[in-house]
Design a protein around this motif. Structure first.
Motif, PDB file in Angstrom:
ATOM      1  N   SER A  54      47.715  53.973  29.673  1.00 39.35           N
ATOM      2  CA  SER A  54      47.277  52.636  29.267  1.00 39.35           C
ATOM      3  C   SER A  54      46.775  51.835  30.460  1.00 39.35           C
ATOM      4  CB  SER A  54      48.425  51.894  28.563  1.00 39.35           C
ATOM      5  OG  SER A  54      49.492  51.619  29.464  1.00 39.35           O
ATOM      6  N   ILE A  55      47.447  51.968  31.588  1.00 40.09           N
ATOM      7  CA  ILE A  55      47.034  51.243  32.788  1.00 40.09           C
ATOM      8  C   ILE A  55      45.753  51.851  33.361  1.00 40.09           C
ATOM      9  CG2 ILE A  55      47.723  50.635  35.131  1.00 40.09           C
ATOM     10  CD1 ILE A  55      50.634  50.544  34.003  1.00 40.09           C
ATOM     11  N   ASP A  56      45.616  53.164  33.270  1.00 42.89           N
ATOM     12  CA  ASP A  56      44.363  53.800  33.678  1.00 42.89           C
ATOM     13  C   ASP A  56      43.194  53.275  32.847  1.00 42.89           C
ATOM     14  OD1 ASP A  56      45.554  55.308  35.646  1.00 42.89           O
ATOM     15  OD2 ASP A  56      45.700  57.134  34.445  1.00 42.89           O
ATOM     16  N   LEU A  57      43.403  53.159  31.549  1.00 40.56           N
ATOM     17  CA  LEU A  57      42.335  52.666  30.679  1.00 40.56           C
ATOM     18  C   LEU A  57      41.987  51.212  31.003  1.00 40.56           C
ATOM     19  CD1 LEU A  57      43.260  54.202  27.200  1.00 40.56           C
ATOM     20  CD2 LEU A  57      41.232  54.689  28.573  1.00 40.56           C
ATOM     21  N   ALA A  58      43.017  50.437  31.325  1.00 39.84           N
ATOM     22  CA  ALA A  58      42.774  49.029  31.646  1.00 39.84           C
ATOM     23  C   ALA A  58      41.994  48.860  32.948  1.00 39.84           C
ATOM     24  CB  ALA A  58      44.099  48.277  31.725  1.00 39.84           C
ATOM     25  N   ALA A  59      41.903  49.935  33.740  1.00 38.88           N
ATOM     26  CA  ALA A  59      41.078  49.891  34.949  1.00 38.88           C
ATOM     27  C   ALA A  59      39.600  50.043  34.618  1.00 38.88           C
ATOM     28  CB  ALA A  59      41.514  50.984  35.925  1.00 38.88           C
ATOM     29  N   SER A  60      39.294  50.571  33.426  1.00 40.33           N
ATOM     30  CA  SER A  60      37.904  50.793  33.027  1.00 40.33           C
ATOM     31  C   SER A  60      37.420  49.808  31.981  1.00 40.33           C
ATOM     32  CB  SER A  60      37.746  52.219  32.471  1.00 40.33           C
ATOM     33  OG  SER A  60      37.995  53.179  33.474  1.00 40.33           O
ATOM     34  N   PHE A  61      38.343  49.158  31.286  1.00 41.55           N
ATOM     35  CA  PHE A  61      37.976  48.230  30.221  1.00 41.55           C
ATOM     36  C   PHE A  61      38.744  46.929  30.396  1.00 41.55           C
ATOM     37  CE2 PHE A  61      37.601  52.548  28.605  1.00 41.55           C
ATOM     38  CZ  PHE A  61      36.314  52.549  28.079  1.00 41.55           C
ATOM     39  N   PRO A  62      38.160  45.802  29.971  1.00 36.98           N
ATOM     40  CA  PRO A  62      38.905  44.538  30.003  1.00 36.98           C
ATOM     41  C   PRO A  62      39.976  44.558  28.914  1.00 36.98           C
ATOM     42  CG  PRO A  62      36.783  44.212  28.960  1.00 36.98           C
ATOM     43  CD  PRO A  62      36.785  45.633  29.459  1.00 36.98           C
ATOM     44  N   ALA A  63      41.163  45.038  29.244  1.00 38.42           N
ATOM     45  CA  ALA A  63      42.189  45.314  28.238  1.00 38.42           C
ATOM     46  C   ALA A  63      43.510  44.663  28.602  1.00 38.42           C
ATOM     47  CB  ALA A  63      42.368  46.821  28.087  1.00 38.42           C
ATOM     48  N   GLU A  64      44.342  44.471  27.593  1.00 38.80           N
ATOM     49  CA  GLU A  64      45.720  44.040  27.767  1.00 38.80           C
ATOM     50  C   GLU A  64      46.606  44.940  26.913  1.00 38.80           C
ATOM     51  OE1 GLU A  64      46.341  39.837  27.306  1.00 38.80           O
ATOM     52  OE2 GLU A  64      44.444  39.333  28.306  1.00 38.80           O
ATOM     53  N   ILE A  65      47.837  45.123  27.347  1.00 41.70           N
ATOM     54  CA  ILE A  65      48.728  46.117  26.747  1.00 41.70           C
ATOM     55  C   ILE A  65      49.805  45.442  25.907  1.00 41.70           C
ATOM     56  CG2 ILE A  65      50.439  47.907  27.279  1.00 41.70           C
ATOM     57  CD1 ILE A  65      48.718  48.473  29.835  1.00 41.70           C
ATOM     58  N   ASN A  82      63.302  52.884  31.061  1.00 40.85           N
ATOM     59  CA  ASN A  82      62.099  53.395  31.733  1.00 40.85           C
ATOM     60  C   ASN A  82      60.928  52.419  31.629  1.00 40.85           C
ATOM     61  OD1 ASN A  82      61.061  55.529  33.329  1.00 40.85           O
ATOM     62  ND2 ASN A  82      59.872  56.279  31.603  1.00 40.85           N
ATOM     63  N   LYS A  83      61.217  51.127  31.835  1.00 42.26           N
ATOM     64  CA  LYS A  83      60.160  50.119  31.799  1.00 42.26           C
ATOM     65  C   LYS A  83      59.187  50.322  32.953  1.00 42.26           C
ATOM     66  CE  LYS A  83      62.595  46.198  29.645  1.00 42.26           C
ATOM     67  NZ  LYS A  83      64.001  46.648  29.672  1.00 42.26           N
ATOM     68  N   VAL A  84      57.930  50.080  32.664  1.00 43.78           N
ATOM     69  CA  VAL A  84      56.920  50.116  33.711  1.00 43.78           C
ATOM     70  C   VAL A  84      57.176  48.942  34.650  1.00 43.78           C
ATOM     71  CG1 VAL A  84      55.297  48.797  32.278  1.00 43.78           C
ATOM     72  CG2 VAL A  84      54.439  50.193  34.169  1.00 43.78           C
ATOM     73  N   THR A  85      57.178  49.202  35.943  1.00 40.14           N
ATOM     74  CA  THR A  85      57.467  48.162  36.918  1.00 40.14           C
ATOM     75  C   THR A  85      56.250  47.266  37.127  1.00 40.14           C
ATOM     76  OG1 THR A  85      56.740  49.472  38.823  1.00 40.14           O
ATOM     77  CG2 THR A  85      59.035  49.749  38.109  1.00 40.14           C
ATOM     78  N   GLU A  86      56.471  46.099  37.747  1.00 42.89           N
ATOM     79  CA  GLU A  86      55.349  45.198  38.015  1.00 42.89           C
ATOM     80  C   GLU A  86      54.329  45.867  38.920  1.00 42.89           C
ATOM     81  OE1 GLU A  86      56.121  41.247  39.184  1.00 42.89           O
ATOM     82  OE2 GLU A  86      57.616  40.872  37.623  1.00 42.89           O
ATOM     83  N   GLU A  87      54.806  46.644  39.877  1.00 42.30           N
ATOM     84  CA  GLU A  87      53.877  47.358  40.761  1.00 42.30           C
ATOM     85  C   GLU A  87      53.042  48.354  39.968  1.00 42.30           C
ATOM     86  OE1 GLU A  87      53.938  50.227  44.770  1.00 42.30           O
ATOM     87  OE2 GLU A  87      55.816  49.494  43.898  1.00 42.30           O
ATOM     88  N   GLU A  88      53.688  49.086  39.050  1.00 40.81           N
ATOM     89  CA  GLU A  88      52.972  50.074  38.239  1.00 40.81           C
ATOM     90  C   GLU A  88      51.999  49.408  37.277  1.00 40.81           C
ATOM     91  OE1 GLU A  88      56.467  53.520  38.057  1.00 40.81           O
ATOM     92  OE2 GLU A  88      56.418  51.896  36.593  1.00 40.81           O
ATOM     93  N   GLN A  89      52.272  48.168  36.874  1.00 40.14           N
ATOM     94  CA  GLN A  89      51.394  47.463  35.943  1.00 40.14           C
ATOM     95  C   GLN A  89      50.041  47.125  36.568  1.00 40.14           C
ATOM     96  OE1 GLN A  89      53.379  44.038  34.193  1.00 40.14           O
ATOM     97  NE2 GLN A  89      55.265  45.211  33.955  1.00 40.14           N
ATOM     98  N   ARG A  90      49.996  47.070  37.891  1.00 37.03           N
ATOM     99  CA  ARG A  90      48.742  46.842  38.632  1.00 37.03           C
ATOM    100  C   ARG A  90      47.979  45.607  38.129  1.00 37.03           C
ATOM    101  NH1 ARG A  90      46.983  52.900  37.991  1.00 37.03           N
ATOM    102  NH2 ARG A  90      44.947  51.986  37.557  1.00 37.03           N
ATOM    103  N   GLY A  91      48.731  44.579  37.790  1.00 37.29           N
ATOM    104  CA  GLY A  91      48.119  43.328  37.382  1.00 37.29           C
ATOM    105  C   GLY A  91      47.638  43.272  35.949  1.00 37.29           C
ATOM    106  N   VAL A  92      47.831  44.335  35.190  1.00 39.69           N
ATOM    107  CA  VAL A  92      47.392  44.353  33.790  1.00 39.69           C
ATOM    108  C   VAL A  92      48.392  43.559  32.944  1.00 39.69           C
ATOM    109  CG1 VAL A  92      46.891  45.796  31.778  1.00 39.69           C
ATOM    110  CG2 VAL A  92      46.315  46.603  34.093  1.00 39.69           C
TER     111      VAL A  92
END
Length: 329
Positions: A54-65, A82-92
């Motif tokens: 999902s975060i990879d896709l948000a790097a290519s499209f204007p997306a929110e999760i 197993n929550k995604v961390t803020e660092e892993e979210q990469r600002g998405v």
């Protein structure tokens, strides 16, 4: 700030307790004459890499999760759930992630109401909603609601990340070991309550009830006996996680084969066989990330993508009115 934003965004807001009835949807405007908006749903068993994709896709499209994992919707126990961390979210931006009081009920109805508000909020900002998580019964309740309101409003693109079950079982086992190394036992110990109800709230999460016996008996046992009980709890957590993965896979197959959901299946088995190596990252990019990006880019949507030209090779984008349609020519 409106109620919908309080419900949807992962921001510093008070934790939520959901009422037993449906939420008030009067502030969500449904216009039957409006063209269908686009929503992407990422599915897969636990551990298959849905959050990463999902975060990879948000790097290519204007997306929110939008999180659709019911345990990750609760505040607390980030290692266990197993929550995604803020660092892993990469600002998405992430919605419905860590917003609930740990003791609150969070039903499928609650999820549907909150997810609808999130979808409308995201689309209102001309962005693509990505619904991501392993609670497939909640996703089904949202997509195939009784009055089919969701399908009448939205065009759905289903992407299924699949991994061979024997390979996934090995990965899940190793992941539990890593979670223990990262402090899972101490995280659960801090929330242990001998009078706890394991049928409510975040205590239903795999990794919490399995340690009940260990924490109860720990003060009365010697080091060797404690170690035995600890290993038993960890083994039970691994087994229950694998059972969950099998149930999730069975539900996905039912949705595809019996309900006719048109899913794009991505086989990520090769990625997991190479886990931990540079080759694994390359396999992920080629077999999962780039393939899913092409799928979404061919999916009609209402905004300009940020997809790199080399990824979009062979895909020609054409405008149709105010929307954008993509196809391979």
């Amino acid at each position: 700030m409106g109620f919908s934003m309080l419900m949807c965004m992962k921001t510093q807001v008070p934790l939520l307790d959901f009422p037993s009835g449906k939420l008030n949807m009067n502030n969500v405007v449904f216009n039957p004459r409006r063209h269908k908006e686009k929503v992407v749903i990422l599915m897969g068993a636990t551990g298959t890499g849905k959050s990463r994709l999902s975060i990879d896709l948000a790097a290519s499209f204007p997306a929110e999760i939008i999180n659709s994992d019911k345990m990750q919707a609760y505040e607390g126990l980030p290692i266990v759930t197993n929550k995604v961390t803020e660092e892993e979210q990469r600002g998405v931006p992430h919605h419905l992630l860590g917003i609930l009081n740990p003791n609150a009920d969070f039903t499928a109805t609650n999820f549907c109401d909150a997810a609808l508000l999130a979808v409308e909020s995201i689309i209102g900002r001309d962005r693509l909603p990505l619904i991501v998580g392993g609670s497939n019964s909640y996703i089904e309740a949202l997509i195939d609601d009784d009055d089919y309101m969701f399908r009448s409003k939205y065009e759905c693109c289903f992407i299924w990340v699949d991994v061979s079950m024997p390979v996934l079982r090995s990965f899940v086992s190793n992941r539990v070991d890593q979670m223990v190394e990262n402090g899972l036992v101490e995280e659960v110990r801090k929330t242990f309550d001998p009078d706890a109800d394991y049928s409510r709230g975040i205590r239903r999460a795999i990794g919490v009830p399995e340690f009940d016996k260990y924490f109860r008996q720990e003060p009365y046992l010697d080091k060797h006996q404690r170690l035995i009980l600890l290993h038993e709890a960890i083994a039970q957590m691994k087994e229950n996680t694998c059972k969950l993965a099998r149930r999730q896979l069975g539900k996905i197959l039912r949705l595809r084969n019996k309900k006719g959901w048109n899913m794009h299946r991505l086989d990520a088995t090769e990625v997991f066989l190479k886990h931990g190596s540079k080759e694994a990252d390359e396999a992920w990019k080629e077999l999962v990330a780039r393939t899913s990006t092409r799928i979404v880019d061919q999916f009609p949507y209402n905004f300009a993508s940020k997809i790199p030209a080399k990824v979009a090779a062979g895909i020609k984008v054409r405008r149709v009115g105010t929307a954008i349609a993509a196809g391979t020519f």
